[in-house]
Design an enzyme around this catalytic site. Structure first.
Site, PDB file in Angstrom:
ATOM      1  N   VAL A 101       0.857  -1.104  -0.174  1.00 31.53           N
ATOM      2  CA  VAL A 101      -0.110  -0.122   0.067  1.00 31.53           C
ATOM      3  C   VAL A 101       0.730   1.142   0.107  1.00 31.53           C
ATOM      4  O   VAL A 101       1.893   1.231   0.768  1.00 31.53           O
ATOM      5  CB  VAL A 101      -0.915   0.027   1.397  1.00 31.53           C
ATOM      6  CG1 VAL A 101      -1.741   1.237   1.184  1.00 31.53           C
ATOM      7  CG2 VAL A 101      -1.788  -1.243   1.199  1.00 31.53           C
ATOM      8  N   CYS A 102       0.799   2.186  -0.992  1.00 27.90           N
ATOM      9  CA  CYS A 102       1.450   3.475  -0.935  1.00 27.90           C
ATOM     10  C   CYS A 102       2.820   3.097  -0.878  1.00 27.90           C
ATOM     11  O   CYS A 102       3.285   2.463  -1.979  1.00 27.90           O
ATOM     12  CB  CYS A 102       1.104   4.182   0.195  1.00 27.90           C
ATOM     13  SG  CYS A 102       1.395   5.824   0.260  1.00 27.90           S
ATOM     14  N   ALA A 103       3.617   3.702  -0.066  1.00 27.82           N
ATOM     15  CA  ALA A 103       5.129   3.880  -0.336  1.00 27.82           C
ATOM     16  C   ALA A 103       5.668   2.398   0.211  1.00 27.82           C
ATOM     17  O   ALA A 103       6.850   2.121  -0.033  1.00 27.82           O
ATOM     18  CB  ALA A 103       5.619   4.699   1.001  1.00 27.82           C
ATOM     19  N   THR A 121       1.841   3.374  -7.205  1.00 28.86           N
ATOM     20  CA  THR A 121       2.118   3.694  -5.657  1.00 28.86           C
ATOM     21  C   THR A 121       1.430   5.057  -5.676  1.00 28.86           C
ATOM     22  O   THR A 121       0.642   5.455  -6.600  1.00 28.86           O
ATOM     23  CB  THR A 121       3.319   3.856  -5.391  1.00 28.86           C
ATOM     24  OG1 THR A 121       3.575   4.206  -3.949  1.00 28.86           O
ATOM     25  CG2 THR A 121       4.276   4.902  -6.007  1.00 28.86           C
TER      26      THR A 121
END
Length: 303
Positions: A101-103, A121
């Site tokens: 998730v994300c970073a 991302t």
């Protein structure tokens, strides 16, 4: 019982953890069992939002049916340890799925799991991810992407979308719909996510009759479902079924069933099934129809 392991990095974003965790926890409540485990270098992990999370410091034994998720964090902070990166590589090499998730995609990049694969991302760090991992194919402006059991998502709320996608591929669209409705989350975001489920795309309406019809189709999508059967289940005429379904979704019931079959077939093909095997598993008489449908949708899928 499949295990979902969250790898927690210091200064992790709380919703990046809580969104997917709630999805799998709700699935467990609804009869699709999962064991949730949280691992980290230390037994306490600080979140950006100020809440401290408890975690195990040793990894459990994993099987190919298990899932590892790396939530995103706020930098600068120490990266995932070499031991954690090794666990990510070994799990994927053994046939397991690794998600971020994300970073959290940075950890997958450090582990070498993004090389040659499509990924995404958060829009704020897309360019940085592409710079750090030039062998990765970073796709911008997508909610989530799955490529060879590597699943990456844009971040924050999209982690929930990604988790619902994983529920769909593991337990079917009906299960994902149950989870989404139990969580009171929107089952439609927008069309920018290539892997977004047909259920999530065409469940944003509020027509209870059509929801009941969709429930039946999703449970029995591999079977022949005559319009008379759908009408009996909905308690209305065949003509009314067609009219209400089209108004709510823009599709006929048959087109919706076909979309579900195609999505499931694509998942089976991604797991190594032949076209013939996948076609028969989802209810097509033979592979010709599946080949035609895949060819028809290829341009919009970027194939």
């Amino acid at each position: 019982m499949p295990r979902v392991v969250f790898l927690l990095i210091p200064q992790v974003h709380l919703l990046d953890v809580a969104g997917p965790a709630q999805v799998f926890s709700t699935a467990d409540d609804l009869g699709h069992p999962h064991t949730l485990t949280y691992v980290a270098e230390d037994d306490e992990v600080a979140t950006v939002q100020g809440l401290t999370l408890r975690a195990e410091t040793s990894w459990p034994s994993l099987t190919p049916d298990d899932l590892v998720i790396v939530p995103g964090w706020r930098g600068p902070t120490r990266p995932a340890s070499q031991q954690a990166l090794r666990h990510l590589r070994e799990h994927h090499a053994s046939g397991g799925t690794v998600a971020s998730v994300c970073a959290g995609a940075d950890a997958l990049g450090r582990a070498g799991l993004l090389d040659g694969r499509r990924c995404t991302t958060h829009h704020a760090v897309q360019d940085e991810l592409a710079r750090l991992y030039p062998r990765a194919v970073v796709v911008k402006d997508r909610l989530y992407i799955e490529d060879d059991r590597i699943v990456t998502s844009a971040g924050v709320a999209s982690g929930t979308d990604m988790a619902l996608h994983l529920i769909t591929t593991r337990h079917g669209p009906y299960a994902a719909g149950q989870v989404a409705r139990a969580m009171l989350v929107h089952t439609h975001r927008d069309g920018t996510a290539e892997q977004i489920s047909p259920l999530l795309r065409w469940r944003s309406h509020v027509d209870d009759t059509v929801h009941r019809i969709q429930d039946l189709i999703e449970v029995r999508f591999t079977e022949r479902l005559p319009l008379s059967l759908l009408a009996e289940a909905a308690g209305c005429s065949e003509r009314t079924v067609t009219r209400l379904f089209s108004q709510a979704t823009g599709l006929t019931p048959l087109a919706y069933q076909t979309a579900l079959r195609l999505e499931r077939a694509e998942h089976l093909l991604g797991r190594g099934a032949t076209v013939e095997t996948a076609a028969r598993a989802v209810g097509f008489v033979d592979a010709r129809m599946l080949r035609r449908l895949r060819a028809r949708t290829a341009p919009s899928a970027g194939r």
